[in-house]
Design a protein around this motif. Structure first.
Motif, PDB file in Angstrom:
ATOM      1  N   LYS A 134       0.825  -1.209   0.000  1.00 37.13           N
ATOM      2  CA  LYS A 134       0.000   0.000   0.000  1.00 37.13           C
ATOM      3  C   LYS A 134       0.858   1.257   0.000  1.00 37.13           C
ATOM      4  N   ALA A 135       1.957   1.227   0.757  1.00 36.56           N
ATOM      5  CA  ALA A 135       2.855   2.390   0.795  1.00 36.56           C
ATOM      6  C   ALA A 135       3.466   2.647  -0.577  1.00 36.56           C
ATOM      7  N   GLU A 136       3.890   1.583  -1.276  1.00 34.47           N
ATOM      8  CA  GLU A 136       4.443   1.722  -2.625  1.00 34.47           C
ATOM      9  C   GLU A 136       3.430   2.358  -3.572  1.00 34.47           C
ATOM     10  N   VAL A 137       2.206   1.874  -3.526  1.00 37.23           N
ATOM     11  CA  VAL A 137       1.162   2.381  -4.422  1.00 37.23           C
ATOM     12  C   VAL A 137       0.853   3.845  -4.103  1.00 37.23           C
ATOM     13  N   LEU A 138       0.668   4.155  -2.827  1.00 36.39           N
ATOM     14  CA  LEU A 138       0.305   5.517  -2.431  1.00 36.39           C
ATOM     15  C   LEU A 138       1.423   6.514  -2.724  1.00 36.39           C
ATOM     16  N   CYS A 139       2.668   6.076  -2.605  1.00 37.23           N
ATOM     17  CA  CYS A 139       3.811   6.970  -2.837  1.00 37.23           C
ATOM     18  C   CYS A 139       4.265   6.974  -4.296  1.00 37.23           C
ATOM     19  N   GLY A 140       3.684   6.115  -5.115  1.00 38.21           N
ATOM     20  CA  GLY A 140       4.014   6.087  -6.529  1.00 38.21           C
ATOM     21  C   GLY A 140       5.397   5.556  -6.851  1.00 38.21           C
ATOM     22  N   THR A 141       5.945   4.692  -5.964  1.00 39.25           N
ATOM     23  CA  THR A 141       7.301   4.188  -6.181  1.00 39.25           C
ATOM     24  C   THR A 141       7.332   2.790  -6.790  1.00 39.25           C
ATOM     25  N   GLY A 142       6.186   2.140  -6.906  1.00 38.81           N
ATOM     26  CA  GLY A 142       6.146   0.801  -7.487  1.00 38.81           C
ATOM     27  C   GLY A 142       4.758   0.211  -7.422  1.00 38.81           C
ATOM     28  N   LEU A 143       4.584  -0.918  -8.134  1.00 41.43           N
ATOM     29  CA  LEU A 143       3.267  -1.546  -8.185  1.00 41.43           C
ATOM     30  C   LEU A 143       3.296  -3.053  -7.917  1.00 41.43           C
ATOM     31  N   GLY A 144       4.399  -3.719  -8.255  1.00 44.82           N
ATOM     32  CA  GLY A 144       4.354  -5.167  -8.175  1.00 44.82           C
ATOM     33  C   GLY A 144       5.588  -5.856  -7.646  1.00 44.82           C
ATOM     34  N   ASP A 145       6.479  -5.119  -6.972  1.00 46.53           N
ATOM     35  CA  ASP A 145       7.708  -5.727  -6.443  1.00 46.53           C
ATOM     36  C   ASP A 145       7.488  -6.469  -5.130  1.00 46.53           C
ATOM     37  N   VAL A 146       6.645  -5.925  -4.263  1.00 44.58           N
ATOM     38  CA  VAL A 146       6.590  -6.360  -2.866  1.00 44.58           C
ATOM     39  C   VAL A 146       6.214  -7.831  -2.710  1.00 44.58           C
ATOM     40  N   GLY A 147       5.188  -8.274  -3.444  1.00 45.00           N
ATOM     41  CA  GLY A 147       4.771  -9.671  -3.316  1.00 45.00           C
ATOM     42  C   GLY A 147       5.887 -10.635  -3.660  1.00 45.00           C
ATOM     43  N   ALA A 148       6.589 -10.352  -4.752  1.00 43.59           N
ATOM     44  CA  ALA A 148       7.710 -11.204  -5.160  1.00 43.59           C
ATOM     45  C   ALA A 148       8.824 -11.170  -4.125  1.00 43.59           C
ATOM     46  N   GLN A 149       9.118  -9.992  -3.599  1.00 43.64           N
ATOM     47  CA  GLN A 149      10.213  -9.851  -2.630  1.00 43.64           C
ATOM     48  C   GLN A 149       9.909 -10.557  -1.310  1.00 43.64           C
ATOM     49  N   MET A 150       8.662 -10.638  -0.950  1.00 47.70           N
ATOM     50  CA  MET A 150       8.287 -11.385   0.247  1.00 47.70           C
ATOM     51  C   MET A 150       8.600 -12.874   0.077  1.00 47.70           C
ATOM     52  N   ARG A 151       8.516 -13.343  -1.158  1.00 44.85           N
ATOM     53  CA  ARG A 151       8.575 -14.788  -1.426  1.00 44.85           C
ATOM     54  C   ARG A 151       9.930 -15.274  -1.919  1.00 44.85           C
ATOM     55  N   GLY A 152      10.555 -14.553  -2.862  1.00 46.62           N
ATOM     56  CA  GLY A 152      11.829 -14.960  -3.440  1.00 46.62           C
ATOM     57  C   GLY A 152      11.658 -15.865  -4.651  1.00 46.62           C
TER      58      GLY A 152
END
Length: 303
Positions: A134-152
């Motif tokens: 949510k922080a990435e989306v609200l700040c406009g810094t990214g859209l789809g990195d976080v899920g992948a980074q949580m998992r590897g």
């Protein structure tokens, strides 16, 4: 002074489809595909009770008042607490910043994990995922990195958003894979993501890329589809196009552009990475080339 640290891998998207149909940031995001890399972010957090809450963010030991994504995550965690705290966050970044390696997402996840551990909040991984996404989306810094980074690993995002909306799938690849990367410089992610024409192009090209990749979930096809996506997206400048054409002949699976950045990446096995790196050095200086391993562990607490 309670403290903790967390490591989060970087992430490269070979292709993506902007998905912004909903107002809820938990449902916004992207469908994308790409590997997590060992060149990530180590986040160190120190906390102490105080008369008023205060957040300090540092990047590589230098104060970073513009690191809004990490600040937003920590601010949300402070709302959970029943007393004020001073929280100091220091991100030690091992990849070029602003060049498409997912450093803002890695910093946001790391801040959430480390603050939760330091203050014994026991936030579960789905909550950390949600806070950072949510922080990435609200700040406009990214859209789809976080899920992948949580998992590897090499991850394809089948549905956008965080828990419970996002849907991810790991693609099987050899565990000794490296990703050779060459970086020319930063790229304005937020500027492009806020451009309606660019978002529309990404939706069409990204939808086609995902369909083509899912018909053959191999690293060879991932690179082929990524290269086609870049061409269709139309963001290659002449210099980047020349370099991409030049290095591709030395890469066993081909090369493509880091989304979104002025950088090029190519996967390689251990026996191939030396030759691939040598090809990159014909176009990049040594400091601009890195050869991280694919990170299969995902986000984790260090101490």
């Amino acid at each position: 002074m309670p403290k903790s640290s967390a490591f989060v891998p970087g992430h490269i998207s070979g292709f993506f489809q902007v998905c912004n149909e909903f107002n809820d940031p938990a449902r916004k995001g992207s469908r994308n595909c790409g590997p997590c890399i060992g060149a990530g972010v180590l986040t160190e957090v120190k906390t102490r009770e105080s008369s008023s809450s205060k957040i300090e963010i540092f990047i590589n030991d230098k104060e970073a008042p513009t690191a809004l994504t990490s600040r937003t995550v920590v601010g949300e965690i402070l709302k959970i607490l029943d007393k004020p705290f001073e929280i100091k966050v220091n991100h030690k970044v091992k990849a070029p910043i602003g060049a498409g390696y997912g450093t803002s997402g890695a910093g946001a996840i790391g801040a959430a994990l480390a603050v939760s551990r330091a203050l014994k909040l026991r936030l579960d991984r789905s909550k950390v995922f949600s806070l950072a996404h949510k922080a990435e989306v609200l700040c406009g810094t990214g859209l789809g990195d976080v899920g992948a980074q949580m998992r590897g690993g090499l991850i394809v995002g089948l549905e956008p958003g965080c828990f419970p909306y996002g849907k991810l799938k790991e693609i099987g690849i050899t565990k000794d894979m490296s990703i050779v990367c060459g970086t020319l410089g930063p790229f304005s992610t937020s500027e492009l993501l806020n451009d309606p024409e660019f978002r529309n192009r990404s939706k069409k090209a990204g939808s086609r890329a995902l369909k083509d990749f899912l018909s053959d979930e191999s690293i060879k096809n991932f690179m082929k589809v990524s290269r086609e996506f870049v061409s269709e997206l139309g963001i290659l400048d002449e210099e980047l196009m020349e370099i991409l054409d030049g290095v591709s002949s030395d890469c066993p699976w081909g090369a493509s552009v880091v989304m979104l950045g002025r950088a090029i990446f190519a996967p390689a096995r251990p026996s191939e990475s030396k030759e691939v790196r040598k090809g990159f050095l014909n176009y990049f200086d040594r400091k601009s080339v890195m050869v991280p391993k694919v990170d299969f562990e995902g986000a984790r607490i260090s101490t």
